[in-house]
Motif scaffolding. Structure first.
Motif, short mmCIF file in Angstrom:
data_model
loop_
_atom_site.label_atom_id
_atom_site.label_comp_id
_atom_site.label_asym_id
_atom_site.label_seq_id
_atom_site.Cartn_x
_atom_site.Cartn_y
_atom_site.Cartn_z
N GLN A 104 15.94 40.09 -17.51
CA GLN A 104 15.21 39.14 -16.97
C GLN A 104 16.49 38.19 -17.36
N LEU A 105 17.31 37.61 -15.71
CA LEU A 105 17.67 36.19 -15.78
C LEU A 105 16.85 35.33 -15.45
N PRO A 106 16.87 33.44 -15.89
CA PRO A 106 18.73 33.81 -17.27
C PRO A 106 18.29 34.47 -18.54
N TYR A 107 19.07 35.47 -18.86
CA TYR A 107 18.57 35.24 -20.17
C TYR A 107 18.80 34.49 -21.06
N SER A 108 18.07 35.12 -22.48
CA SER A 108 18.02 33.68 -23.28
C SER A 108 17.38 34.42 -24.75
N PHE A 109 17.94 32.98 -25.35
CA PHE A 109 17.19 33.86 -27.35
C PHE A 109 16.65 32.87 -27.37
N GLY A 110 15.87 33.53 -28.61
CA GLY A 110 15.13 32.74 -29.65
C GLY A 110 15.82 31.14 -30.07
N GLN A 111 15.43 30.84 -31.17
CA GLN A 111 15.62 29.95 -31.63
C GLN A 111 16.53 29.42 -32.94
N GLY A 112 16.54 31.39 -32.93
CA GLY A 112 17.67 31.13 -34.10
C GLY A 112 16.71 30.87 -35.39
N THR A 113 16.54 31.93 -36.34
CA THR A 113 16.22 32.38 -38.07
C THR A 113 17.71 31.15 -39.45
N LYS A 114 17.26 30.78 -39.96
CA LYS A 114 18.15 30.77 -41.00
C LYS A 114 17.78 31.40 -42.15
N ILE A 156 27.30 37.14 -10.00
CA ILE A 156 27.96 36.61 -10.04
C ILE A 156 26.56 35.05 -10.97
N TYR A 157 25.78 35.33 -12.51
CA TYR A 157 24.89 34.88 -12.59
C TYR A 157 25.16 33.68 -12.91
N TYR A 158 24.27 32.10 -12.68
CA TYR A 158 24.74 31.38 -13.34
C TYR A 158 22.93 30.80 -14.23
N ALA A 159 23.15 30.31 -15.48
CA ALA A 159 21.39 29.67 -15.83
C ALA A 159 21.51 27.72 -15.15
N ASP A 160 19.83 27.86 -15.00
CA ASP A 160 19.66 26.23 -13.75
C ASP A 160 20.46 25.62 -14.19
N SER A 161 21.07 25.27 -15.11
CA SER A 161 21.63 24.18 -16.22
C SER A 161 22.54 23.43 -15.52
N VAL A 162 23.49 24.94 -15.46
CA VAL A 162 24.81 24.07 -14.30
C VAL A 162 25.40 24.97 -13.50
N LYS A 163 24.24 25.76 -12.18
CA LYS A 163 24.63 25.71 -11.01
C LYS A 163 24.52 24.99 -9.82
N GLY A 164 25.69 25.03 -9.45
CA GLY A 164 26.49 24.46 -8.70
C GLY A 164 27.60 23.26 -9.34
N ARG A 165 27.61 23.42 -10.38
CA ARG A 165 28.73 22.62 -11.28
C ARG A 165 29.87 22.87 -11.70
N PHE A 166 29.17 24.16 -12.17
CA PHE A 166 29.92 25.71 -12.76
C PHE A 166 30.14 26.29 -11.89
N THR A 167 31.56 27.55 -11.71
CA THR A 167 32.13 28.46 -11.40
C THR A 167 32.76 29.29 -11.89
N ILE A 168 32.26 30.37 -11.76
CA ILE A 168 32.91 31.42 -12.96
C ILE A 168 33.65 32.54 -11.80
N SER A 169 34.74 33.29 -12.62
CA SER A 169 36.00 33.33 -12.05
C SER A 169 36.92 34.06 -12.65
N ARG A 170 37.33 35.46 -12.43
CA ARG A 170 37.93 36.28 -13.60
C ARG A 170 38.99 36.64 -12.31
N ASP A 171 40.41 37.65 -13.84
CA ASP A 171 41.48 37.60 -12.59
C ASP A 171 41.46 39.23 -13.94
N ASN A 172 41.51 40.18 -12.67
CA ASN A 172 41.37 41.60 -14.08
C ASN A 172 43.29 41.71 -14.42
N ALA A 173 44.06 41.17 -13.50
CA ALA A 173 45.47 42.07 -13.31
C ALA A 173 45.94 40.50 -14.81
N LYS A 174 44.94 39.54 -14.76
CA LYS A 174 45.82 38.39 -15.85
C LYS A 174 44.85 38.95 -17.29
#
Lengths: 112, 116
Positions: free
Chosen positions: A98-108, B58-76
């Motif tokens: 499910q989005l957003p994908y999430s990680f655990g905090q990490g285990t050192k 295309i999917y974004y984390a809420d923390s970057v949505k509206g500020r970051f844009t992901i894209s790709r160029d398959n030819a490159k």
């Protein structure tokens, strides 16, 4: 959002001894297609993460068989049968059902 | 051999922009979804964004949505992350990783520092 919780956060193991890391998710990672979207990564010092285990229990290419993954639903475990010096680093579990994908905090993992 | 090489990181001031690139080789780039994942100094991993093979999804984390844009160029054989309105909390190593939902190969990362 799915919360992924790892325990312990740190582990000190004598070479040759086993180690175990737990990963619990706030909801089931079992998809209707039968796959379970739980992955384990190791980040060695100064390196990017590397995939160890995919879909709970499948070792990625080149991963030694001393690493094994198990579990189902919301509870998962990574086991190292005999820890070696090269196993030091931070271990992360990750859910991608499910989005957003999430990680655990990490285990050192450290070597005694 | 699968290779992912990030570039474009650097030091910028809050509010400024930066564009990251990820050059892929050793596999058929157009056949794989791609991700950006970041790691703040001394912290854990945070998924940032994913893009499907043809950019249809295309999917974004809420923390970057509206500020970051992901894209790709398959030819490159390249993946990009346009980062606008950067904040101090965006300071991190940014990794590109192959394959949505099962990131199997990762680049070495590029460091982005946002500071006045």
């Amino acid at each position: 959002d799915i919360v992924v919780t790892q325990t312990p956060l740190s582990l000190s193991v004598t070479p040759g001894q086993p180690a175990s890391i737990s990963c619990k998710s706030s909801r089931s990672l079992l998809h209707s297609d039968g796959k379970t979207f739980l992955y384990w990564y190791l980040q060695k010092p100064g390196q990017p993460p590397q995939l160890l285990i995919y879909e709970v229990s499948n070792r990625f290419s080149g991963v030694p068989d001393r690493f094994s993954g198990s579990g189902s639903g919301t509870d998962f475990t990574l086991k190292i049968s005999r820890v070696e010096a090269e196993d030091v680093g931070v271990y992360y579990c990750m859910q991608t059902i499910q989005l957003p994908y999430s990680f655990g905090q990490g285990t050192k993992l450290e070597i005694k | 051999e699968v290779q992912l090489v990030e570039s474009g990181g650097g030091l910028v001031k809050p509010g400024e922009s930066l564009r990251l690139s990820c050059a892929a080789s050793g596999f058929t780039f157009s056949s794989y979804g791609m991700n950006w994942v970041r790691q703040a100094p001394g912290k854990g991993l945070e998924w940032v964004s994913s893009i499907s093979t043809s950019s249809s999804y295309i999917y974004y984390a809420d923390s970057v949505k509206g500020r970051f844009t992901i894209s790709r160029d398959n030819a490159k054989n390249s993946l990009y992350l346009q980062m606008n309105s950067l904040r101090a909390e965006d300071t991190a190593v940014y990794y590109c990783a192959r394959q949505i939902a099962a990131a199997d190969y990762w680049g070495q990362g590029t460091l982005v520092t946002v500071s006045s």
